[in-house]
Design a protein around this motif. Structure first.
Motif, PDB file in Angstrom:
ATOM      1  N   GLU A   1       0.804  -1.222   0.000  1.00 39.00           N
ATOM      2  CA  GLU A   1       0.000   0.000   0.000  1.00 39.00           C
ATOM      3  C   GLU A   1       0.839   1.274   0.000  1.00 39.00           C
ATOM      4  O   GLU A   1       0.317   2.360  -0.301  1.00 39.00           O
ATOM      5  N   PHE A   2       2.138   1.179   0.337  1.00 40.14           N
ATOM      6  CA  PHE A   2       2.963   2.373   0.469  1.00 40.14           C
ATOM      7  C   PHE A   2       3.875   2.610  -0.733  1.00 40.14           C
ATOM      8  O   PHE A   2       4.633   3.575  -0.740  1.00 40.14           O
TER       9      PHE A   2
ATOM     10  N   ILE B   1      -3.002   5.749  13.168  1.00 38.04           N
ATOM     11  CA  ILE B   1      -2.464   6.116  11.857  1.00 38.04           C
ATOM     12  C   ILE B   1      -3.141   5.242  10.816  1.00 38.04           C
ATOM     13  O   ILE B   1      -3.057   4.013  10.860  1.00 38.04           O
ATOM     14  N   ILE B   2      -3.842   5.880   9.876  1.00 40.73           N
ATOM     15  CA  ILE B   2      -4.606   5.180   8.836  1.00 40.73           C
ATOM     16  C   ILE B   2      -3.990   5.503   7.490  1.00 40.73           C
ATOM     17  O   ILE B   2      -3.899   6.671   7.094  1.00 40.73           O
ATOM     18  N   GLY B   3      -3.555   4.485   6.782  1.00 40.49           N
ATOM     19  CA  GLY B   3      -3.067   4.676   5.427  1.00 40.49           C
ATOM     20  C   GLY B   3      -4.213   4.684   4.433  1.00 40.49           C
ATOM     21  O   GLY B   3      -5.157   3.898   4.546  1.00 40.49           O
ATOM     22  N   LEU B   4      -4.133   5.581   3.469  1.00 42.65           N
ATOM     23  CA  LEU B   4      -5.205   5.725   2.477  1.00 42.65           C
ATOM     24  C   LEU B   4      -4.669   5.411   1.082  1.00 42.65           C
ATOM     25  O   LEU B   4      -3.485   5.614   0.808  1.00 42.65           O
ATOM     26  N   PRO B   5      -5.500   4.856   0.216  1.00 40.57           N
ATOM     27  CA  PRO B   5      -6.937   4.571   0.403  1.00 40.57           C
ATOM     28  C   PRO B   5      -7.245   3.166   0.929  1.00 40.57           C
ATOM     29  O   PRO B   5      -8.381   2.878   1.272  1.00 40.57           O
ATOM     30  N   ASP B   6      -6.251   2.281   1.002  1.00 38.02           N
ATOM     31  CA  ASP B   6      -6.511   0.872   1.309  1.00 38.02           C
ATOM     32  C   ASP B   6      -5.948   0.419   2.646  1.00 38.02           C
ATOM     33  O   ASP B   6      -5.865  -0.782   2.895  1.00 38.02           O
TER      34      ASP B   6
ATOM     35  N   THR C   1      11.809  -7.200  12.082  1.00 41.46           N
ATOM     36  CA  THR C   1      10.927  -8.301  11.709  1.00 41.46           C
ATOM     37  C   THR C   1       9.999  -7.887  10.575  1.00 41.46           C
ATOM     38  O   THR C   1       9.991  -6.731  10.143  1.00 41.46           O
ATOM     39  N   ARG C   2       9.222  -8.863  10.083  1.00 39.09           N
ATOM     40  CA  ARG C   2       8.244  -8.542   9.033  1.00 39.09           C
ATOM     41  C   ARG C   2       7.228  -7.517   9.533  1.00 39.09           C
ATOM     42  O   ARG C   2       6.863  -6.592   8.803  1.00 39.09           O
ATOM     43  N   LEU C   3       6.761  -7.703  10.770  1.00 41.95           N
ATOM     44  CA  LEU C   3       5.816  -6.736  11.338  1.00 41.95           C
ATOM     45  C   LEU C   3       6.472  -5.379  11.510  1.00 41.95           C
ATOM     46  O   LEU C   3       5.889  -4.338  11.182  1.00 41.95           O
ATOM     47  N   GLY C   4       7.703  -5.352  12.024  1.00 47.10           N
ATOM     48  CA  GLY C   4       8.407  -4.085  12.185  1.00 47.10           C
ATOM     49  C   GLY C   4       8.693  -3.408  10.860  1.00 47.10           C
ATOM     50  O   GLY C   4       8.624  -2.181  10.744  1.00 47.10           O
ATOM     51  N   HIS C   5       8.995  -4.209   9.830  1.00 50.95           N
ATOM     52  CA  HIS C   5       9.229  -3.655   8.501  1.00 50.95           C
ATOM     53  C   HIS C   5       7.968  -2.986   7.958  1.00 50.95           C
ATOM     54  O   HIS C   5       8.034  -1.902   7.362  1.00 50.95           O
ATOM     55  N   ARG C   6       6.829  -3.594   8.196  1.00 48.29           N
ATOM     56  CA  ARG C   6       5.562  -3.031   7.714  1.00 48.29           C
ATOM     57  C   ARG C   6       5.196  -1.761   8.492  1.00 48.29           C
ATOM     58  O   ARG C   6       4.741  -0.776   7.900  1.00 48.29           O
ATOM     59  N   VAL C   7       5.400  -1.769   9.795  1.00 47.91           N
ATOM     60  CA  VAL C   7       5.129  -0.578  10.596  1.00 47.91           C
ATOM     61  C   VAL C   7       6.089   0.548  10.214  1.00 47.91           C
ATOM     62  O   VAL C   7       5.693   1.722  10.141  1.00 47.91           O
ATOM     63  N   GLY C   8       7.348   0.201   9.950  1.00 43.87           N
ATOM     64  CA  GLY C   8       8.306   1.219   9.535  1.00 43.87           C
ATOM     65  C   GLY C   8       7.940   1.865   8.212  1.00 43.87           C
ATOM     66  O   GLY C   8       8.086   3.079   8.036  1.00 43.87           O
ATOM     67  N   ARG C   9       7.440   1.080   7.271  1.00 43.06           N
ATOM     68  CA  ARG C   9       7.018   1.648   5.987  1.00 43.06           C
ATOM     69  C   ARG C   9       5.762   2.508   6.145  1.00 43.06           C
ATOM     70  O   ARG C   9       5.586   3.493   5.413  1.00 43.06           O
ATOM     71  N   LEU C  10       4.897   2.153   7.087  1.00 44.36           N
ATOM     72  CA  LEU C  10       3.731   2.993   7.360  1.00 44.36           C
ATOM     73  C   LEU C  10       4.160   4.347   7.901  1.00 44.36           C
ATOM     74  O   LEU C  10       3.638   5.400   7.480  1.00 44.36           O
ATOM     75  N   ILE C  11       5.124   4.358   8.827  1.00 39.99           N
ATOM     76  CA  ILE C  11       5.637   5.622   9.360  1.00 39.99           C
ATOM     77  C   ILE C  11       6.375   6.398   8.276  1.00 39.99           C
ATOM     78  O   ILE C  11       6.261   7.625   8.168  1.00 39.99           O
ATOM     79  N   GLN C  12       7.120   5.693   7.441  1.00 34.01           N
ATOM     80  CA  GLN C  12       7.874   6.340   6.376  1.00 34.01           C
ATOM     81  C   GLN C  12       6.966   7.019   5.362  1.00 34.01           C
ATOM     82  O   GLN C  12       7.337   8.039   4.764  1.00 34.01           O
TER      83      GLN C  12
ATOM     84  N   SER D   1      -2.207  -2.670  17.858  1.00 33.92           N
ATOM     85  CA  SER D   1      -2.809  -3.515  16.831  1.00 33.92           C
ATOM     86  C   SER D   1      -2.481  -2.960  15.464  1.00 33.92           C
ATOM     87  O   SER D   1      -2.195  -1.767  15.301  1.00 33.92           O
ATOM     88  N   LEU D   2      -2.541  -3.859  14.472  1.00 29.55           N
ATOM     89  CA  LEU D   2      -2.385  -3.492  13.067  1.00 29.55           C
ATOM     90  C   LEU D   2      -3.512  -4.158  12.307  1.00 29.55           C
ATOM     91  O   LEU D   2      -3.641  -5.383  12.323  1.00 29.55           O
ATOM     92  N   GLN D   3      -4.325  -3.346  11.652  1.00 28.53           N
ATOM     93  CA  GLN D   3      -5.557  -3.816  11.030  1.00 28.53           C
ATOM     94  C   GLN D   3      -5.477  -3.685   9.521  1.00 28.53           C
ATOM     95  O   GLN D   3      -4.930  -2.724   8.983  1.00 28.53           O
ATOM     96  N   HIS D   4      -6.031  -4.678   8.815  1.00 25.86           N
ATOM     97  CA  HIS D   4      -6.143  -4.602   7.363  1.00 25.86           C
ATOM     98  C   HIS D   4      -7.120  -3.498   6.983  1.00 25.86           C
ATOM     99  O   HIS D   4      -8.155  -3.306   7.629  1.00 25.86           O
ATOM    100  N   GLY D   5      -6.815  -2.781   5.917  1.00 27.14           N
ATOM    101  CA  GLY D   5      -7.741  -1.771   5.418  1.00 27.14           C
ATOM    102  C   GLY D   5      -7.837  -0.578   6.335  1.00 27.14           C
ATOM    103  O   GLY D   5      -7.054  -0.384   7.273  1.00 27.14           O
ATOM    104  N   THR D   6      -8.828   0.272   6.083  1.00 25.98           N
ATOM    105  CA  THR D   6      -9.056   1.447   6.915  1.00 25.98           C
ATOM    106  C   THR D   6      -9.795   1.052   8.188  1.00 25.98           C
ATOM    107  O   THR D   6     -10.171  -0.097   8.386  1.00 25.98           O
TER     108      THR D   6
END
Length: 305
Positions: free
Chosen positions: A65-66, A144-149, A186-197, A275-280
């Motif tokens: 998504e990023f 923190i909500i990533g848009l649009p997905d 980790t995979r989870l940390g990598h995903r959270v880092g890309r969300l912050i980035q 928590s980390l949730q799929h979608g919005t």
């Protein structure tokens, strides 16, 4: 002047050349430097730790998504709002977030439902939403909500220190900051880092000397905001030629030395992923990628980010 370890090693080489026994030579060598045991270097093994040769991980980065933002194709545009019941320190914290994140805009929440805000942000080309939750007049959570997905990350916020409460604080400029992400392994940390980035532009302006840091340690994400300051200090050195000629008056030569230091701009706070949730955001029918549960805290050496 050579150090004690260098002299010991040189003596052992001389003894070995002179035909000394190997046992006596090894006994004269200094003992190896011991590495202290810490919680970080004794953490439990995790199969999800990212490796540099993980082709599947890098292939997924091109389709997540990023990717539209992190590939310089889209400029981040962040909407910041609050919960329905704001606090006294909430507006001050939001005003400092606006100075940290470029191209961020604040909208008053009012009585609007969060799903309506997500719909409005999608229609106005926003890339992310940050919701500041408060409890007992104190900000205590970030959404923190990533848009649009999506995805949607829920963080617990603690140890908030505003800029005015930091001693010798500096005032940030309007330059786009440099982003530093540490220890998201980790995979989870990598995903959270890309969300912050994805909240920050990918072309920092280094002339502004601004640095925003998210440092992960034991699953606590420490946020700091600094700027570089370069200072020139004059140092006096005595000329060696004047000493050789034994002049009565020593000639002092002044040299300028550039020293770099950091000045904190604030704010300062700590995040903990809940928590980390799929979608919005969807509190009822949402599908969660990861949720922190109390039974996960049975070991002090088990980390998830």
């Amino acid at each position: 002047m050579p150090s004690l370890n260098m002299r010991r090693s040189w003596r052992s080489v001389r003894r070995l050349r002179l035909g000394m026994p190997l046992r006596s030579v090894l006994s004269s060598l200094p003992p190896p430097k011991k590495i202290p045991r810490t919680i970080e270097n004794t953490r439990e093994l995790d199969e999800t730790v990212c490796r540099p040769d993980d082709e599947e991980l890098f292939a997924g980065n091109d389709a997540d998504e990023f990717s539209s933002i992190l590939k310089y194709g889209r400029t981040p545009k962040v909407l910041i709002t609050t919960c329905r019941y704001n606090s006294t320190r909430g507006p001050a914290f939001i005003s400092e977030l606006l100075s940290v994140i470029p191209n961020a805009h604040y909208y008053k929440r009012g009585t609007y439902d969060l799903k309506k805000i997500v719909e409005y942000a999608n229609n106005n080309d926003f890339s992310s939403i940050i919701v500041v939750h408060t409890n007992r007049r104190e900000p205590d959570a970030l959404l923190i909500i990533g848009l649009p997905d999506g995805p949607t990350a829920h963080f617990k916020l603690s140890r908030l220190v505003l800029r005015k409460d930091i001693k010798n604080h500096g005032n940030p400029t309007s330059h786009e900051p440099e982003l530093v992400l540490n220890n998201f392994t980790t995979r989870l940390g990598h995903r959270v880092g890309r969300l912050i980035q994805s909240l920050f532009p990918q072309n920092p302006d280094f002339h502004g000397r601004r640095v925003v840091t998210f440092h992960n340690q034991r699953d606590f994400i420490f946020f700091r905001h600094h700027r570089y300051i370069f200072e020139t200090k004059a140092t006096k050195q005595t000329d060696s030629k004047s000493k050789k000629t034994k002049d009565v008056t020593d000639e002092n030569i002044s040299q300028e030395k550039v020293i770099a230091r950091l000045q904190e701009c604030g704010p300062r706070f700590t995040l903990k992923l809940i928590s980390l949730q799929h979608g919005t955001f969807d509190s009822k029918g949402g599908e969660y990628e990861w949720v922190h549960k109390p039974e996960m805290d049975t070991s002090r050496r088990r980390f998830f980010l």
